[in-house]
Design an enzyme around this catalytic site. Sequence first.
Site, PDB file in Angstrom:
ATOM      1  N   ALA A  72      43.353  30.684  51.751  1.00 24.60           N
ATOM      2  CA  ALA A  72      44.472  29.896  51.219  1.00 24.60           C
ATOM      3  C   ALA A  72      45.303  30.710  50.241  1.00 24.60           C
ATOM      4  CB  ALA A  72      43.936  28.652  50.530  1.00 24.60           C
ATOM      5  N   THR A  73      44.672  31.662  49.584  1.00 16.00           N
ATOM      6  CA  THR A  73      45.446  32.515  48.678  1.00 16.00           C
ATOM      7  C   THR A  73      46.518  33.249  49.475  1.00 16.00           C
ATOM      8  OG1 THR A  73      43.628  32.766  47.112  1.00 16.00           O
ATOM      9  CG2 THR A  73      45.320  34.488  47.102  1.00 16.00           C
ATOM     10  N   ASN A 154      41.774  21.136  42.327  1.00 19.33           N
ATOM     11  CA  ASN A 154      40.417  21.654  42.534  1.00 19.33           C
ATOM     12  C   ASN A 154      39.491  21.397  41.360  1.00 19.33           C
ATOM     13  OD1 ASN A 154      42.492  23.551  41.655  1.00 19.33           O
ATOM     14  ND2 ASN A 154      40.821  24.982  41.274  1.00 19.33           N
ATOM     15  N   GLN A 182      41.844  21.358  48.783  1.00 22.30           N
ATOM     16  CA  GLN A 182      40.871  20.373  48.305  1.00 22.30           C
ATOM     17  C   GLN A 182      41.050  18.998  48.950  1.00 22.30           C
ATOM     18  OE1 GLN A 182      38.312  21.168  46.464  1.00 22.30           O
ATOM     19  NE2 GLN A 182      38.910  23.212  45.799  1.00 22.30           N
ATOM     20  N   SER A 202      41.690  26.352  53.704  1.00 25.69           N
ATOM     21  CA  SER A 202      40.727  27.453  53.691  1.00 25.69           C
ATOM     22  C   SER A 202      39.393  26.967  54.230  1.00 25.69           C
ATOM     23  CB  SER A 202      40.544  27.914  52.235  1.00 25.69           C
ATOM     24  OG  SER A 202      40.264  29.269  52.181  1.00 25.69           O
ATOM     25  N   ALA A 203      38.843  27.653  55.209  1.00 24.67           N
ATOM     26  CA  ALA A 203      37.671  27.147  55.939  1.00 24.67           C
ATOM     27  C   ALA A 203      36.454  26.965  55.035  1.00 24.67           C
ATOM     28  CB  ALA A 203      37.330  28.081  57.096  1.00 24.67           C
ATOM     29  N   HIS A 204      36.319  27.860  54.038  1.00 22.74           N
ATOM     30  CA  HIS A 204      35.075  27.804  53.257  1.00 22.74           C
ATOM     31  C   HIS A 204      35.032  26.614  52.311  1.00 22.74           C
ATOM     32  CE1 HIS A 204      36.352  29.510  49.251  1.00 22.74           C
ATOM     33  NE2 HIS A 204      37.384  29.844  49.986  1.00 22.74           N
ATOM     34  N   THR A 240      44.292  42.023  63.476  1.00 24.84           N
ATOM     35  CA  THR A 240      43.374  41.566  64.517  1.00 24.84           C
ATOM     36  C   THR A 240      42.731  40.247  64.119  1.00 24.84           C
ATOM     37  OG1 THR A 240      42.924  43.825  65.187  1.00 24.84           O
ATOM     38  CG2 THR A 240      41.280  42.175  65.807  1.00 24.84           C
ATOM     39  N   CYS A 327      37.672  31.248  39.833  1.00 22.78           N
ATOM     40  CA  CYS A 327      38.553  32.334  39.397  1.00 22.78           C
ATOM     41  C   CYS A 327      38.587  32.370  37.874  1.00 22.78           C
ATOM     42  CB  CYS A 327      39.968  32.092  39.919  1.00 22.78           C
ATOM     43  SG  CYS A 327      39.992  31.143  41.410  1.00 22.78           S
TER      44      CYS A 327
END
Length: 399
Positions: A72-73, A154, A182, A202-204, A240, A327
């Site tokens: 996402a960043t 978040n 979120q 973001s997948a994580h 890739t 962060c």
Amino acid sequence: MERIYLDNNATTIVDPKVFQVMEPYFVQMYGNPNSLHSFGSEVKPALAQAMEQLYAGINASDEDDIIVNSCATEGNNTVIMSAYYDLIRNGDKNHIITSSVEHPAVGETCRFLESLGVEVTYLPVNQEGIVSVEDVKAAITPRTALASIMWANNETGMIFPIKEIAYACRNRGVLFHTDAVQAIGKLQVNVQDVPVDYLTFSAHKFHGPKGVGGLYIREGVPMVPLLHGGEHMGGLRSGTVNVAGMVGMGMAMELAVENLGYEIREVRRLRDKLEDALLALPDIIVVGSRSQRTPNTILASIRGVEGEALIWDLNRHGIAVSTGSACASESLEANPIISAIGADKDLAHTGVRFSLSRFTTEQEIDKVIALLPKVIGRLRDISSTYATPGPACQMPEPQ
Ligand SMILES: Cc1ncc(COP(=O)(O)O)c(CNc2co[nH]c2=O)c1O
């Protein structure tokens, strides 16, 4: 020692079903999808299916684009820099609107553009930690290129009025981006119902792998790539493709939507059980009303207990929480969110975030509830600033 993970807003465990579908693309079907030979062509069906899962997950139409990137960043940077290149540097716009509580991936990108001469408005939040749509409307000028307001915060979990903000921007000809990191898996995200122009995820954050994310781009809105050097993702994001990551994110998105009911009912119930136990202790406040919050998050302010001290003490007992976004975890600064809602300085240093997931169990919550009074009591006993239970914590008066 059995460990209990309550920092899911930072990252989540990969769902075993996600890992299962990813595995073959590391050691069996490892070809580059851009290769013409069979090693490349054999991975394409899985990528097509993953893309279908992503489109379905946010109800995107076939004419829209979703580009798969690293996180996402990257997605947030891509949208904001695209607005700069297309509308500010080459156009007649010079203004961006965002909020004062965005993730640094938005806030710091906006500050970078300020260094290039762009005017940025950082909208405040009210004492509930929410941006008002009226403030967004008032901030728009004829030179506004983009508004970027997160769907859910978040640190607090507070959900912002994104549908109203999206319509306000559309009706005034301003492009609108929302950071939905979120929100996915915690509330319904439907881009047919909410007219965002760009949306990042973001997948994580929803039980997918780290290192892969997505950027939704509504049909017809401009997009200047951040990364150049190949025709991947239709030329919108070179590099890739992370085949295993994309396959995993597709499955994670499908499961996030499938489990939304469980998240909204059961995860919320466990969160409320923990929150009720916290609020039964003296001198503790929780930011924001539950009805306006994602079902898994608590940002608590515990008078007399430094956030970091509580994190370390809980960590010694195997319990993982945080003071807010990872962060910021290394800094001993006041929690910016608690400061932003107007709470006093002491409280701003005592923020602790608990964030659950669908893998959190009732037994784990019961163990944390049993431990909290001892850990908080010990820290208050050794505190130089906390004598006796003070007046019941009051949220700051509305300004
Ligand atoms: C709202 C929001 N946007 C963007 C990001 C960045 O996502 P990434 O690029 O995939 O890492 C995060 C990560 N938030 C947090 C990371 O650690 N604690 C957090 O709250 C986030 O919560």
